[in-house]
Design an enzyme around this catalytic site. Sequence first.
Site, PDB file in Angstrom:
ATOM      1  N   CYS A  21     -48.103 -28.164 -42.417  1.00 54.44           N
ATOM      2  CA  CYS A  21     -48.555 -27.272 -42.811  1.00 54.44           C
ATOM      3  C   CYS A  21     -49.398 -27.619 -44.355  1.00 54.44           C
ATOM      4  O   CYS A  21     -48.979 -28.542 -45.160  1.00 54.44           O
ATOM      5  CB  CYS A  21     -48.294 -26.027 -42.726  1.00 54.44           C
ATOM      6  SG  CYS A  21     -46.483 -25.683 -44.008  1.00 54.44           S
ATOM      7  N   HIS A  86     -39.237 -24.681 -49.921  1.00 55.19           N
ATOM      8  CA  HIS A  86     -38.557 -23.562 -49.154  1.00 55.19           C
ATOM      9  C   HIS A  86     -38.251 -22.009 -50.622  1.00 55.19           C
ATOM     10  O   HIS A  86     -37.970 -20.502 -49.636  1.00 55.19           O
ATOM     11  CB  HIS A  86     -36.967 -23.985 -48.379  1.00 55.19           C
ATOM     12  CG  HIS A  86     -37.427 -25.272 -48.120  1.00 55.19           C
ATOM     13  ND1 HIS A  86     -37.067 -26.324 -48.396  1.00 55.19           N
ATOM     14  CD2 HIS A  86     -37.644 -24.826 -46.050  1.00 55.19           C
ATOM     15  CE1 HIS A  86     -36.561 -26.798 -47.235  1.00 55.19           C
ATOM     16  NE2 HIS A  86     -37.368 -26.505 -46.387  1.00 55.19           N
ATOM     17  N   CYS A 108     -43.655 -23.194 -51.318  1.00 56.58           N
ATOM     18  CA  CYS A 108     -44.851 -22.276 -50.376  1.00 56.58           C
ATOM     19  C   CYS A 108     -45.538 -21.701 -50.285  1.00 56.58           C
ATOM     20  O   CYS A 108     -44.670 -20.519 -51.325  1.00 56.58           O
ATOM     21  CB  CYS A 108     -44.564 -22.357 -48.982  1.00 56.58           C
ATOM     22  SG  CYS A 108     -46.224 -21.692 -48.272  1.00 56.58           S
ATOM     23  N   HIS A 136     -30.327 -20.514 -44.694  1.00 48.86           N
ATOM     24  CA  HIS A 136     -30.882 -21.071 -44.757  1.00 48.86           C
ATOM     25  C   HIS A 136     -32.064 -20.706 -45.983  1.00 48.86           C
ATOM     26  O   HIS A 136     -31.870 -20.233 -46.594  1.00 48.86           O
ATOM     27  CB  HIS A 136     -32.613 -21.007 -43.691  1.00 48.86           C
ATOM     28  CG  HIS A 136     -33.625 -21.363 -43.470  1.00 48.86           C
ATOM     29  ND1 HIS A 136     -34.628 -21.485 -44.746  1.00 48.86           N
ATOM     30  CD2 HIS A 136     -33.836 -22.509 -43.183  1.00 48.86           C
ATOM     31  CE1 HIS A 136     -35.385 -22.100 -44.005  1.00 48.86           C
ATOM     32  NE2 HIS A 136     -35.316 -23.065 -42.997  1.00 48.86           N
ATOM     33  N   GLU A 138     -34.595 -20.937 -47.677  1.00 50.13           N
ATOM     34  CA  GLU A 138     -35.472 -20.162 -47.695  1.00 50.13           C
ATOM     35  C   GLU A 138     -34.808 -18.368 -47.976  1.00 50.13           C
ATOM     36  O   GLU A 138     -35.309 -17.812 -49.128  1.00 50.13           O
ATOM     37  CB  GLU A 138     -37.289 -19.966 -46.340  1.00 50.13           C
ATOM     38  CG  GLU A 138     -37.743 -19.248 -47.011  1.00 50.13           C
ATOM     39  CD  GLU A 138     -38.847 -19.221 -45.582  1.00 50.13           C
ATOM     40  OE1 GLU A 138     -39.104 -17.555 -45.742  1.00 50.13           O
ATOM     41  OE2 GLU A 138     -38.877 -19.805 -45.386  1.00 50.13           O
ATOM     42  N   THR A 177     -40.168 -17.034 -42.651  1.00 49.50           N
ATOM     43  CA  THR A 177     -41.858 -17.562 -42.313  1.00 49.50           C
ATOM     44  C   THR A 177     -41.051 -18.542 -41.750  1.00 49.50           C
ATOM     45  O   THR A 177     -42.563 -18.064 -40.968  1.00 49.50           O
ATOM     46  CB  THR A 177     -42.327 -18.005 -43.824  1.00 49.50           C
ATOM     47  OG1 THR A 177     -41.666 -19.467 -43.879  1.00 49.50           O
ATOM     48  CG2 THR A 177     -42.425 -17.098 -44.826  1.00 49.50           C
ATOM     49  N   CYS A 207     -44.984 -17.333 -41.002  1.00 53.61           N
ATOM     50  CA  CYS A 207     -46.940 -17.777 -42.169  1.00 53.61           C
ATOM     51  C   CYS A 207     -47.689 -17.955 -40.496  1.00 53.61           C
ATOM     52  O   CYS A 207     -46.808 -18.530 -39.107  1.00 53.61           O
ATOM     53  CB  CYS A 207     -46.578 -18.708 -42.667  1.00 53.61           C
ATOM     54  SG  CYS A 207     -46.211 -20.364 -41.787  1.00 53.61           S
ATOM     55  N   SER A 280     -42.495 -29.713 -40.724  1.00 51.62           N
ATOM     56  CA  SER A 280     -42.654 -30.165 -42.184  1.00 51.62           C
ATOM     57  C   SER A 280     -42.734 -31.944 -41.338  1.00 51.62           C
ATOM     58  O   SER A 280     -41.362 -33.115 -41.852  1.00 51.62           O
ATOM     59  CB  SER A 280     -40.751 -30.380 -42.688  1.00 51.62           C
ATOM     60  OG  SER A 280     -40.271 -30.302 -41.557  1.00 51.62           O
TER      61      SER A 280
END
Length: 335
Positions: A21, A86, A108, A136, A138, A177, A207, A280
């Site tokens: 992405c 992240h 991001c 995680h 993020e 996301t 996202c 990814s």
Amino acid sequence: MSLTSVKPPLTIRLCGPRGFCAGVDRAIQIVVLALKEFGAPVYVRHEIVHNRYVVEGLEAKGAIFVEELDEIPAEHRKQPVVFSAHGVPKSVPADAAGRNLFYLDATCPLVSKVHKQAMRHNRLGRHVVLIGHAGHPEVIGTMGQLPDGAVSLIETVADVEAYEPADPDNLGFVTQTTLSVDDTAGVIKRLHERFPNLTAPAADSICYATTNRQEAVKQAAAGCDLFLIVGAPNSSNSKRLVEVASRAGAKTSLLVQRAAEIDWSQMADVRTVGLSAGASAPEVIVNEIIEAFRARFDARVELADTVEENENFLVNRELRHVPLTTADMAFVNGE
């Protein structure tokens, strides 16, 4: 040619969009540009994206991956350190500044948007409910934008049932996301049922890339004997694609990192294979897997495209003047 050597027919439904992405592309580009501008080593805190092929490729170019900033030797503290796509807690750039480190933030922009949404809820006096997966990176980064106790993490509908906030009429939510769109919708629905005054973020937190990849897999899965998702075991969005494929009708869905992981002994009755890649995962591995099937089957690739993605995120201002070669761009694009 004898009959025994004839390859069995196979259809590969190749999903689009798939793979990198814009946020992943930008993060990899930042590391490549930093190496060109400042020379090796360039340090990267945590995996820049969750993919070993990408990480090893960057290591070969001179990147060094660390989990914490105290792993950077004193003699290299003038070299850049890049924060992963992240996102990181606010304590990390503060730590970098305290160590006089030069850092480049590759978070991001869509993750940064979630950070801003959470901070807006907090600024307006709302307690923040974060829907995401514990541990995680993020989620750790998003929770780390606000003071301890300002965010409650919810993973499932069962968590919603057990949640007892101090002020149930003053809540605002955001999400990781890379979640399952369908699962998250169920969690949000139950939150709204239990807490009617719950405030949504100004824009959807999941996202575009996650949504697009899940929708493409959902449309392609029915009738597939096998659905392969290229991605890493620690990639949230890749694991969600495996779940989506299974729920949407694929007989079997699996996560693979490379073609070598495929169990060819289980392929005797497979005639239709779905194929996609997490955000990814580079395209070169998708091609590797297609070629591995072609070596064993009379394989026909059928494109299963849904929408076209044309998002592009600018790199850090300090790097925009650095040129990329054709070879650099091929690496950045995962080719």
